[in-house]
Design an enzyme around this catalytic site. Sequence first.
Site, PDB file in Angstrom:
ATOM      1  N   PHE A 142       0.414  -0.848   0.361  1.00 58.53           N
ATOM      2  CA  PHE A 142       0.137   0.122  -0.142  1.00 58.53           C
ATOM      3  C   PHE A 142       0.691   1.287   0.088  1.00 58.53           C
ATOM      4  O   PHE A 142       1.602   1.401   0.950  1.00 58.53           O
ATOM      5  CB  PHE A 142      -1.002   0.234   0.753  1.00 58.53           C
ATOM      6  CG  PHE A 142      -1.845   0.881   1.167  1.00 58.53           C
ATOM      7  CD1 PHE A 142      -3.042   1.416   0.775  1.00 58.53           C
ATOM      8  CD2 PHE A 142      -1.307   2.275   1.511  1.00 58.53           C
ATOM      9  CE1 PHE A 142      -4.139   2.539   0.269  1.00 58.53           C
ATOM     10  CE2 PHE A 142      -2.162   3.044   1.289  1.00 58.53           C
ATOM     11  CZ  PHE A 142      -3.683   3.576   0.944  1.00 58.53           C
ATOM     12  N   ASP A 227       9.214   2.885   2.303  1.00 63.92           N
ATOM     13  CA  ASP A 227       7.935   3.474   2.662  1.00 63.92           C
ATOM     14  C   ASP A 227       7.926   3.546   4.415  1.00 63.92           C
ATOM     15  O   ASP A 227       7.109   2.541   4.205  1.00 63.92           O
ATOM     16  CB  ASP A 227       7.058   3.349   1.856  1.00 63.92           C
ATOM     17  CG  ASP A 227       5.498   4.449   1.635  1.00 63.92           C
ATOM     18  OD1 ASP A 227       5.612   5.230   3.324  1.00 63.92           O
ATOM     19  OD2 ASP A 227       4.348   3.595   1.312  1.00 63.92           O
ATOM     20  N   LYS A 256       2.502  11.789   6.839  1.00 65.67           N
ATOM     21  CA  LYS A 256       1.597  11.830   7.827  1.00 65.67           C
ATOM     22  C   LYS A 256       2.049  12.282   8.754  1.00 65.67           C
ATOM     23  O   LYS A 256       1.967  13.155   9.221  1.00 65.67           O
ATOM     24  CB  LYS A 256       1.744  10.181   8.088  1.00 65.67           C
ATOM     25  CG  LYS A 256       0.836   9.260   6.936  1.00 65.67           C
ATOM     26  CD  LYS A 256       1.350   7.670   7.426  1.00 65.67           C
ATOM     27  CE  LYS A 256      -0.058   7.307   6.633  1.00 65.67           C
ATOM     28  NZ  LYS A 256      -1.958   7.329   5.836  1.00 65.67           N
TER      29      LYS A 256
END
Length: 401
Positions: A142, A227, A256
């Site tokens: 993801f 990531d 984030k």
Amino acid sequence: MTSTTERLIEMEHRLGAHNYKPLDVVLSRGEGVHVWDVDGNRYLDCLSAYSAVNQGHCHPKILAAMVEQAQKLTLTSRAFRNDQLAHFYEEIAALTGSHKVLPMNSGAEAVETAIKAVRKWGYEVKGVERDKAEIIVCNDNFHGRTMGIVGFSTDPDAREGFGPFAPGFRHVPFGDIDAFRAAINENTVAFLVEPIQGEAGVLIPPAGYFASVRELCTSHGITLILDEIQTGLGRTGRLLAEEHEGIEADVTLVGKALSGGFYPVSAVLSNSEVLGVLKPGQHGSTFGGNPLACAIARAALRVLTEEDMIANSARMGERFQKGLGEIRSNIVKEVRGRGLMLAVELDPAAGGARKYCEALKERGILAKDTHGHTIRIAPPLVITADQVDWALEHFEAVLRD
Ligand SMILES: Cc1ncc(COP(=O)(O)O)c(C=O)c1O
């Protein structure tokens, strides 16, 4: 459900696209680990906006930095310079040991940026034949929702009906070093991978996997792109999850929690070689690197280290994981995680994780199901031992036999 809650949910449903299926709780306030709904009910947030609110909701120091900067200058675009960007570069580079920084906004944009940069690096530095570059990615990855990214997702919900997709990606199972080795060829420019697969259900690779990945990347001249948009910035009990593996990526993606939840801020962190290939006009973003984002990110990074949140994540994560593991329940298949990135995997016979998340909500805990049978638990890193113990009582009540 009160009339305000019902009315807001009905309006959302009528006017908004239905691309999410949230729990029916309408939040209006947050502080630290807690959020409150429009009726004044308090909840322990065990999702932290998918790990964007690591520093806790509405952290006062990040808020103060945001307000102060917003009163001075918010956006210049990169057509001009601003007095925050250089400081942001300096501080994040020093903290993470990076040489070059490229600021963007969402996590997906950081991923897209890395893909662009590493392809160009492949042609200009590695000498791959034009338009032949390949990036190895993992099954069940993801990395976001943009067209480039969903094109190499293996999740049917993420990609079905959205094609045609860009070529240039090769898939391997996560954690399988032989498959990775076999996928490498002369056109391989990068391996793009999450240190722990978050959305797939907090999947941790076998010990030694990343050390071998690192060796293979180095020996074949492949850029290792980690990531860390979800795992980074303290979530796993270390600044970056790569530290658990004793390795260093060539390119690290963060987002984030880089803003503590105040604003979308992401960044590509790299050695000089990869980001060095981008020249003026070849990449950009109107909002990327704006002074408001930089001031917020600087404060968000500062509180993370100054307030001992990373070590707290390690300590509280251990406590939480141990407590979850001690719950006597024959519907719990496995408890796993690192730091405060935790998951409880339920037996499929339990009928799905969503109903347990609904039950937790009734007890004042907001957690999110993922991939059907997994409850993901990721509270803000400021959680205390008492709050962990309180949460454990409720997890036990909901999960025990
Ligand atoms: C590992 C990872 N990469 C990328 C993204 C995408 O970030 P954003 O939603 O900010 O685009 C996410 C979001 O959940 C993520 O978990």
